[in-house]
Design a protein around this motif. Structure first.
Motif, PDB file in Angstrom:
ATOM      1  N   PRO A 115       0.811  -1.216   0.000  1.00  0.00           N
ATOM      2  CA  PRO A 115       0.000   0.000   0.000  1.00  0.00           C
ATOM      3  C   PRO A 115       0.848   1.273   0.000  1.00  0.00           C
ATOM      4  N   VAL A 116       0.190   2.419  -0.243  1.00  0.00           N
ATOM      5  CA  VAL A 116       0.865   3.705  -0.100  1.00  0.00           C
ATOM      6  C   VAL A 116       1.411   3.787   1.320  1.00  0.00           C
ATOM      7  N   ASP A 117       2.702   4.109   1.441  1.00  0.00           N
ATOM      8  CA  ASP A 117       3.320   4.099   2.772  1.00  0.00           C
ATOM      9  C   ASP A 117       2.811   5.230   3.653  1.00  0.00           C
ATOM     10  N   VAL A 118       2.720   6.432   3.070  1.00  0.00           N
ATOM     11  CA  VAL A 118       2.244   7.589   3.834  1.00  0.00           C
ATOM     12  C   VAL A 118       1.342   8.417   2.929  1.00  0.00           C
ATOM     13  N   TYR A 119       0.143   8.707   3.411  1.00  0.00           N
ATOM     14  CA  TYR A 119      -0.827   9.495   2.652  1.00  0.00           C
ATOM     15  C   TYR A 119      -1.266  10.653   3.534  1.00  0.00           C
ATOM     16  N   VAL A 120      -1.244  11.868   3.003  1.00  0.00           N
ATOM     17  CA  VAL A 120      -1.524  13.061   3.812  1.00  0.00           C
ATOM     18  C   VAL A 120      -2.669  13.842   3.189  1.00  0.00           C
ATOM     19  N   GLY A 121      -3.629  14.221   4.020  1.00  0.00           N
ATOM     20  CA  GLY A 121      -4.746  15.031   3.541  1.00  0.00           C
ATOM     21  C   GLY A 121      -5.668  15.382   4.683  1.00  0.00           C
ATOM     22  N   GLY A 122      -6.727  16.111   4.377  1.00  0.00           N
ATOM     23  CA  GLY A 122      -7.641  16.584   5.398  1.00  0.00           C
ATOM     24  C   GLY A 122      -8.605  15.519   5.891  1.00  0.00           C
ATOM     25  N   GLU A 123      -8.966  15.601   7.162  1.00  0.00           N
ATOM     26  CA  GLU A 123      -9.896  14.648   7.766  1.00  0.00           C
ATOM     27  C   GLU A 123     -11.279  14.738   7.134  1.00  0.00           C
ATOM     28  N   GLU A 124     -11.579  15.878   6.480  1.00  0.00           N
ATOM     29  CA  GLU A 124     -12.899  16.050   5.870  1.00  0.00           C
ATOM     30  C   GLU A 124     -13.158  15.054   4.736  1.00  0.00           C
ATOM     31  N   HIS A 125     -12.113  14.361   4.287  1.00  0.00           N
ATOM     32  CA  HIS A 125     -12.280  13.386   3.200  1.00  0.00           C
ATOM     33  C   HIS A 125     -12.563  11.977   3.714  1.00  0.00           C
ATOM     34  N   ALA A 126     -12.816  11.839   5.010  1.00  0.00           N
ATOM     35  CA  ALA A 126     -12.933  10.503   5.610  1.00  0.00           C
ATOM     36  C   ALA A 126     -14.051   9.681   4.997  1.00  0.00           C
ATOM     37  N   ILE A 127     -15.220  10.292   4.733  1.00  0.00           N
ATOM     38  CA  ILE A 127     -16.365   9.499   4.269  1.00  0.00           C
ATOM     39  C   ILE A 127     -16.644   9.691   2.793  1.00  0.00           C
ATOM     40  N   LEU A 128     -15.804  10.397   2.103  1.00  0.00           N
ATOM     41  CA  LEU A 128     -15.944  10.498   0.652  1.00  0.00           C
ATOM     42  C   LEU A 128     -14.753   9.795   0.025  1.00  0.00           C
ATOM     43  N   HIS A 129     -13.711  10.542  -0.194  1.00  0.00           N
ATOM     44  CA  HIS A 129     -12.553  10.008  -0.901  1.00  0.00           C
ATOM     45  C   HIS A 129     -11.963   8.770  -0.226  1.00  0.00           C
ATOM     46  N   LEU A 130     -11.725   8.832   1.071  1.00  0.00           N
ATOM     47  CA  LEU A 130     -11.022   7.734   1.732  1.00  0.00           C
ATOM     48  C   LEU A 130     -11.862   6.463   1.805  1.00  0.00           C
ATOM     49  N   LEU A 131     -13.146   6.600   2.028  1.00  0.00           N
ATOM     50  CA  LEU A 131     -14.007   5.420   2.064  1.00  0.00           C
ATOM     51  C   LEU A 131     -14.155   4.823   0.670  1.00  0.00           C
ATOM     52  N   TYR A 132     -14.346   5.676  -0.324  1.00  0.00           N
ATOM     53  CA  TYR A 132     -14.488   5.179  -1.695  1.00  0.00           C
ATOM     54  C   TYR A 132     -13.196   4.516  -2.183  1.00  0.00           C
ATOM     55  N   THR A 133     -12.054   5.084  -1.778  1.00  0.00           N
ATOM     56  CA  THR A 133     -10.778   4.492  -2.175  1.00  0.00           C
ATOM     57  C   THR A 133     -10.624   3.100  -1.587  1.00  0.00           C
ATOM     58  N   ARG A 134     -11.021   2.926  -0.351  1.00  0.00           N
ATOM     59  CA  ARG A 134     -10.954   1.607   0.271  1.00  0.00           C
ATOM     60  C   ARG A 134     -11.871   0.621  -0.461  1.00  0.00           C
ATOM     61  N   PHE A 135     -13.081   1.059  -0.780  1.00  0.00           N
ATOM     62  CA  PHE A 135     -14.007   0.200  -1.529  1.00  0.00           C
ATOM     63  C   PHE A 135     -13.420  -0.191  -2.875  1.00  0.00           C
ATOM     64  N   PHE A 136     -12.881   0.781  -3.597  1.00  0.00           N
ATOM     65  CA  PHE A 136     -12.356   0.522  -4.931  1.00  0.00           C
ATOM     66  C   PHE A 136     -11.230  -0.510  -4.871  1.00  0.00           C
TER      67      PHE A 136
END
Length: 935
Positions: A564-585
């Motif tokens: 996996p990506v070793d370190v990923y940095v971004g805002g917590e506001e992406h928790a239920i959009l980008h980050l959840l969708y990325t996990r699903f994908f």
């Protein structure tokens, strides 16, 4: 030679050198590189301070790992599709592609000005056909796997954006209401919130549309359970995802519903009912159906006094077909926000049979019952559920208490409020008298209509967007064949030329829309919805692995090796959009055989917010500070040194000055060293202290970089710089030691301020480029550097305290007296069990123990020392005790600091028994004697 550092004067040169030498390009033979990634930016126009903070974090860490000898993958790309670009282009009377490409050019220039070191050979842009063809390819693979659905649904609609929104793209905000909504009842319905679009904050409505969905709910259980394994993700992000997935354990309870199908079904509107003898074709008949409800408290089933279904439930549709009142209510509610509906509802002609009592319960269609929560149906238990209670009051329904508090003194008024706690069952047939939990278990075991069940709040991912600037969905609609996927060889389906229009621009692109059916060859129409742009960002980290690959979206072998990506940095506001969708994908691609990894990201860092006057920087608030306003390198150094990456911090000009002055100090020291060149060759004790402190700083800063605590690394660098200046002023410095200190500073600061680090390194004639240099390593073992520092700092503080307390103006001689050896040995003997010995221990038994071990000391000296240890209570300091020789050596090397501060002669010695200072000297705490001439 100038000693003023001007970042703007050197940045172009060093950036040219870095680019010339391809220092950021990942070697072709890289084996499992460290993958460092910041969430790629949306091409909105210019970089803002949030971008700078995000990318300063990833850049500093990537540079640090590269200096540690790692191959590093640190790419950058552009999240380039989406409604904001389309709107911005419309406002500027241009097309979305032209506007987006202009933004990309501007933002790339800004990133390069900031000195961020990306492997630009891997740049990706999501609005280019070479990228979005793979969105279409993935859509087809998911479609074939049964993970795509097309169905009519009541969806969130933003009238300003003129598109649907996924549930996660609808936010709640507080509003002031002058009165309760129509149909609402009391305080329970008049909540001061409204649902708004996440992009434009326009109030969101509802609309019935045929839509495309990714069935993310198929992965609800794995998405939920997998959070426990993401140990290097922030707890806050994991908790947000847990809540959004919304796993609930409970029971599914079946109710038989009898539905009166009246002769009025055959009548036209306004026709009076006919009398019936029961033999006509239109006579009243009855139909039954089974309706399941989900409840987390099945033990309250005896308190059910009605059944309610959502306006979107299949039963509601059936009932609406034969009942004008139900039909009118369903039509009205489906177009309205649930918050506006309150606890309104309509009673139907259907009745539900209670599965345990056989009683007939009224059936309602109720707006407070949500189609996408549980089963879309509830058993109304007003006595023990607050929402059911509010609905019962509104519709004058029976409130039947079946759970009483265990404590009889607790006052329960079911007419006013529901009792939602645990307790003892009553009015519950054979289960009366049982505790709630016991009754729950027995009902699940004994009643066939009640079964264990788990539900999830998570809904399927609505990907349809009625806009132009997105990935066309690769489907055609054929009257004969239905919905037909476009063949792979015809991908990508590219966007037509942009034409301004209201509504859905692709729907108005008649020439583009008309096509032929891939199956039958007949006339067909293209799907005119485009994909949610979160599809683009759900897999872009994979495209970075092999951006030029033409026959696949990514290299599977590389993905298996490098993820996996070793370190990923971004805002917590992406928790239920980008980050959840990325996990699903990622999980879906693994099931398609395209990946081995099922989680995309090993370590996630959530960056905090940059505040100005207590508020988040925002152009709409006029509190934005442009990244270049204070100079690019000063800005990036400040955002790293101001606070921990996950914390918010306030932007103030005064604090920015600290970052500016640190740059000037380091540059000035390097320049002065080159100019002066008057150095000493023979080493002295205080040179040894400086050498050790350089080593201690290397170890400390390394630890801080590893833990992303750049603010503490900056503090360590400041302290070493301060010490070097003090050392330089104390006397003529030792050339080798001093130069090593300056080179160390250049290397340690380089990840955070790369132009400065490179310039200082070059002045000091460091080997090669600092960006490619080896990370500094200690020359001696300083594993106990914190203890060594603490000894020096506390000793200096104690000397100051004595001088101040005794009002000593001019100390002449300061004696530092290290404790006797036997005191260190005593602590070593008692360290492992002294905490256990404190309670109920007697001094004599402990003294006997240490003396029996052969301690070289008299009982008269040992006894008070052991008694003092017991009296102190906190013995954590004992774990850091070294030995007398080490402490004496540390104090001898650091004695020049005392001399420098107090201008007095210093003596460091070890106490002996009988010495007048022996009793005061303790391990880690030397005795201090100050001689001075009294006035």
């Amino acid at each position: 030679m100038t000693t003023h550092y001007d970042h703007a004067q050197v940045q172009e040169f060093w950036q040219y050198v870095w680019e010339r030498d391809d220092v950021y390009e990942l070697p072709a033979d890289a084996d499992d590189p460290t993958y460092v990634l910041g969430m790629f930016p949306y091409t909105s126009g210019t970089l803002h301070m949030g971008h700078v903070r995000n990318y300063a974090i990833t850049d500093a860490y990537a540079r640090y790992r590269r200096m540690q000898g790692d191959d590093v993958l640190h790419p950058m790309g552009w999240d380039a599709f989406g409604l904001p670009a389309e709107n911005a282009a419309f406002e500027r009377k241009t097309d979305p592609e032209s506007w987006t490409q202009a933004c990309i050019r501007r933002m790339r220039d800004e990133l390069e000005t900031m000195g961020f070191g990306y492997d630009w050979s891997r740049e990706v842009t999501t609005c280019e056909p070479e990228y979005y063809q793979w969105n279409q390819w993935f859509f087809k693979r998911l479609y074939e796997e049964g993970l795509v659905e097309y169905e009519g649904a009541s969806v969130n609609w933003c009238p300003d954006c003129e598109t649907v929104l996924a549930a996660a793209q609808v936010e709640e905000r507080e509003v002031e209401r002058s009165e309760t909504s129509e149909g609402a009842s009391g305080d329970a319905a008049s909540r001061d919130t409204e649902r708004v679009c996440w992009r434009c904050e326009t109030p969101v409505g509802r609309r019935e549309l045929d839509q495309w969905f990714f069935t993310i709910t198929d992965y609800a259980e794995e998405l939920h359970d997998g959070l426990d394994d993401l140990e290097e993700w922030p707890d806050g992000v994991r908790e947000i995802q847990r809540n959004w997935i919304g796993r609930q354990e409970g029971a599914r309870i079946g109710f038989e519903v009898s539905e009166a199908l009246r002769a009025s079904n055959e009548r036209g509107e306004g026709t009076e009912p006919r009398e019936s003898d029961g033999t006509e074709t239109g006579a009243d008949t009855a139909a039954t159906a089974s309706v399941d409800v989900f409840s987390t408290r099945p033990e309250t089933v005896y308190g059910a006094t009605y059944l309610a279904v959502s306006p979107g439930h299949d039963l509601a549709d059936e009932l609406a077909a034969g009942d004008d009142d139900v039909a009118a209510y369903v039509e009205d509610v489906r177009e309205r926000d649930p918050g506006e509906v309150g606890f309104s509802g309509v009673e139907t002609d259907a009745t539900a049979t209670h599965p345990l009592t056989g009683e007939e319960l009224p059936v309602y269609v109720a707006g407070y019952v949500l189609e996408d929560v549980g089963t879309g149906a509830v058993m109304g238990v007003p006595a023990h559920n607050e929402r059911d209670h509010a609905f019962a009051l509104e519709h004058d329904l029976l409130i039947e208490g079946v759970v009483a508090p265990k404590d009889a003194s607790v006052d329960v008024d079911l007419g006013s409020n529901a009792y939602t706690g645990e307790g003892i069952l009553e009015n519950s047939g054979e289960y009366s008298g049982l505790e709630s939990e016991t009754a729950r278990e027995r009902l699940l075991e004994e009643v066939a209509a009640i079964e264990d069940d788990v539900t999830y709040r998570l809904r399927d991912w609505l990907i349809s967007r009625q806009r132009y600037w997105g990935t066309p969905i690769p489907v055609v609609h054929c009257d004969d064949c239905g919905r037909v996927p476009v063949p792979d060889e015809d991908l990508p389906i590219e966007l037509p030329e942009f034409v301004r229009t209201t509504g859905n621009p692709l729907d108005a692109a008649e020439e583009w829309k008309q096509t032929s059916c891939p199956d039958c060859g007949g006339l067909a129409e293209r799907e005119t919805d485009t994909m949610d742009t979160f599809v683009d960002s759900s897999w872009y980290f994979l495209r970075f692995l092999s951006p030029g690959l033409e026959d696949a979206p990514f290299d599977t072998e590389l993905a298996d090796d490098w993820l996996p990506v070793d370190v990923y940095v971004g805002g917590e506001e992406h928790a239920i959009l980008h980050l959840l969708y990325t996990r699903f994908f990622t999980k879906a691609l693994a099931d398609l055989g395209l990946l081995e990894q099922r989680e995309p990201i090993r370590e996630l860092k959530s960056q905090g917010t940059v505040l100005y006057d207590g508020e988040k920087m925002s152009s709409s608030k006029g509190n934005v500070v442009a990244p270049q306003e204070y100079g690019a390198e000063t800005t990036r150094l400040f955002v790293l040194s101001a606070a921990h990456p996950e914390q918010d911090f306030e932007w103030t000009a005064n604090n920015v000055r600290g970052a500016y002055e640190l740059q000037q100090d380091l540059y000035g020291m390097a320049s002065a060293f080159v100019e002066e060149g008057d150095m000493r060759v023979k080493r002295r004790p205080h040179d040894g202290y400086l050498a050790r402190e350089i080593d201690r700083t290397i170890v400390a800063v390394t630890d801080e970089y590893e833990r992303f605590r750049f603010h503490r690394a900056a503090t360590e660098i400041r302290e070493l710089a301060r010490l070097l200046r003090r050392y330089r002023e104390y006397e003529r410095p030792h050339g080798e030691v001093y130069r090593r200190g300056l080179l160390t500073l250049a290397a340690l600061i380089a990840p955070m301020a790369p132009h400065l680090g490179e310039e200082c390194w070059n002045k000091l004639r460091g080997e090669g480029l600092v960006v490619e240099a080896d990370w500094p390593t200690p020359e001696s073992d300083v594993a106990d550097y914190r203890r060594e520092r603490r000894l020096v700092e506390t000793t200096l503080a104690d000397v100051r305290d004595i001088v101040d307390t005794a009002a000593i103006d001019d100390p002449e001689q300061i004696d530092l007296v290290v404790a006797q050896d036997w005191k260190y040995e005593t602590i070593r003997l008692l360290r492992d069990d002294i905490d256990e010995s404190i309670e109920g221990a007697d001094t004599e038994s402990l003294v006997d123990r240490v003396l029996e071990a052969g301690l070289d000391a008299e009982r008269e000296a040992v006894a008070p020392f052991v008694a003092d240890l017991l009296a102190r209570g906190d013995h954590t300091e004992l774990e850091e005790i070294s030995d007398a020789a080490s402490e004496r050596s540390i104090l001898e090397r650091s004695a020049w600091l005392v001399t420098d501060e107090f201008d007095a002669d210093i003596t460091v010695r070890q106490a002996t028994d009988g010495d007048e200072l022996a009793e005061a000297a303790r391990p880690g705490k030397p005795a201090i004697h100050i001689s001075y001439e009294s006035s």
